[in-house]
Design an enzyme around this catalytic site. Structure first.
Site, PDB file in Angstrom:
ATOM      1  N   SER A   1     -20.258  15.038 -53.269  1.00 43.02           N
ATOM      2  CA  SER A   1     -20.891  16.197 -52.636  1.00 43.02           C
ATOM      3  C   SER A   1     -22.050  16.678 -53.491  1.00 43.02           C
ATOM      4  O   SER A   1     -21.976  16.659 -54.725  1.00 43.02           O
ATOM      5  CB  SER A   1     -19.878  17.332 -52.464  1.00 43.02           C
ATOM      6  OG  SER A   1     -20.516  18.519 -52.036  1.00 43.02           O
TER       7      SER A   1
ATOM      8  N   TYR B   1     -13.987  23.469 -55.081  1.00 41.36           N
ATOM      9  CA  TYR B   1     -14.369  22.226 -54.399  1.00 41.36           C
ATOM     10  C   TYR B   1     -15.484  21.520 -55.166  1.00 41.36           C
ATOM     11  O   TYR B   1     -15.407  20.317 -55.450  1.00 41.36           O
ATOM     12  CB  TYR B   1     -14.810  22.552 -52.978  1.00 41.36           C
ATOM     13  CG  TYR B   1     -15.461  21.420 -52.229  1.00 41.36           C
ATOM     14  CD1 TYR B   1     -14.699  20.488 -51.546  1.00 41.36           C
ATOM     15  CD2 TYR B   1     -16.850  21.292 -52.187  1.00 41.36           C
ATOM     16  CE1 TYR B   1     -15.288  19.450 -50.841  1.00 41.36           C
ATOM     17  CE2 TYR B   1     -17.454  20.266 -51.489  1.00 41.36           C
ATOM     18  CZ  TYR B   1     -16.673  19.349 -50.823  1.00 41.36           C
ATOM     19  OH  TYR B   1     -17.270  18.319 -50.137  1.00 41.36           O
TER      20      TYR B   1
END
Length: 299
Positions: free
Chosen positions: A160, A182
């Site tokens: 990501s 995250y």
């Protein structure tokens, strides 16, 4: 430009019932691989707890299987709940039993339940680390012996752009928070992947990370993306994953590649998910993180 050919190879793609995982499975299958697709949802969409409530998220393995077979590819569905240790620990073994071997492992499955640190539950914290660090570790560890025995292998971890530090001055989005845990696990996944690439270099097993340059709208991510945000076509990240699954480790390993920058820089002929049509050349979004273009890559 010749397209990578994966005939005779077996790929395992986790989280393949929808979104990025489904797209990657379709593209690997269209390049000739037999793709073992796994997720919790087989014939009916799975129910999962997110944002404090049970939610049903669209997408099933049966749908992915139908798309792959309609395009002339071959896939084998294996239902697996990666949060269940017993199911997780046998997934590689079941893959080899079903398909005869494993050449490619794509760790894509995930759990995104954003919350600010002061409001995050222990359960969300632990599940986030489980999906984005422990599962790639466990599946990679289990697949390595078979790849070593075969003399080659390819591991791709889906990353990501949030692994990049927030830019200063902090934008409204960063100050609102929610993705810190995250993002931290995705940053750890980058370092895990590059370290594993070094460890496996002598066995010709390539390990790379592929991440969206900005955001891709999927059933799982839709709630986290503003309606007016210009998202990417999932075919570009699928093409980038494919490009990480065919060269020897000596030629390509330890990379962190982004879905629009990589095809642009490598001048890839990006194809539709069925492999039949060429798509417009990749154009890195002007609003992508500026550090992406300056990444130091270890080859």
């Amino acid at each position: 430009m010749p397209q990578p050919q994966l005939a005779g190879r077996v790929a395992l793609v986790t989280g393949a019932s929808r979104g990025i995982g489904r797209a990657v499975a379709q593209r690997l299958a269209s390049a000739g691989a037999t793709v073992v697709i796994t997720a919790r949802s087989v014939g009916a969409p799975a129910v999962q707890k997110r944002f404090g409530a049970d939610q049903q998220v669209a997408g099933t393995l049966d749908e992915t299987l139908s798309l792959i077979e309609a395009a002339g590819g071959r896939a084998i569905p294996l239902a697996t709940d990666l949060e269940d240790e017993a199911e997780r620990s046998t997934l590689i073994e079941r893959t080899i039993a079903a398909a005869g071997r494993i050449d490619i492992l794509v760790n894509n499955a995930g759990f995104a339940d954003y919350a600010r640190i002061d409001a995050m539950t222990d359960d969300t914290f632990r599940r986030t680390l489980l999906h984005y660090l422990e599962v790639p570790f466990a599946l990679s560890r289990a697949a390595i012996p078979a790849m070593k025995a075969a003399g080659a292998g390819w591991i791709v971890n889906i990353g990501s752009v949030t692994a990049m530090p927030p830019l200063r001055p902090f934008a409204d989005y960063a100050r609102a928070g929610g993705d810190t845990v995250y993002a931290a696990t995705k940053a750890a996944l980058n370092r895990f992947s590059q370290g594993l690439a070094a460890e496996l270099f002598d066995w010709n097993i390539a390990v790379n990370v592929v991440a969206p340059s900005t955001a891709i709208r999927t059933p799982g991510a839709d709630q986290l993306i503003p309606d007016d945000y210009p998202t990417e076509d999932v075919a570009y990240i699928a093409a980038t994953v494919l490009d990480m699954c065919h060269l020897p480790a000596a030629e390509r390993t330890g990379r962190i590649a982004y879905s629009m920058q990589w095809p642009h820089d490598q001048r890839l002929d990006v194809r539709s998910l069925d492999g039949r049509d060429s798509l417009p050349p990749a154009e890195p979004p002007a609003w992508s993180h500026p550090a992406i273009t300056g990444l130091a890559e270890w080859a």
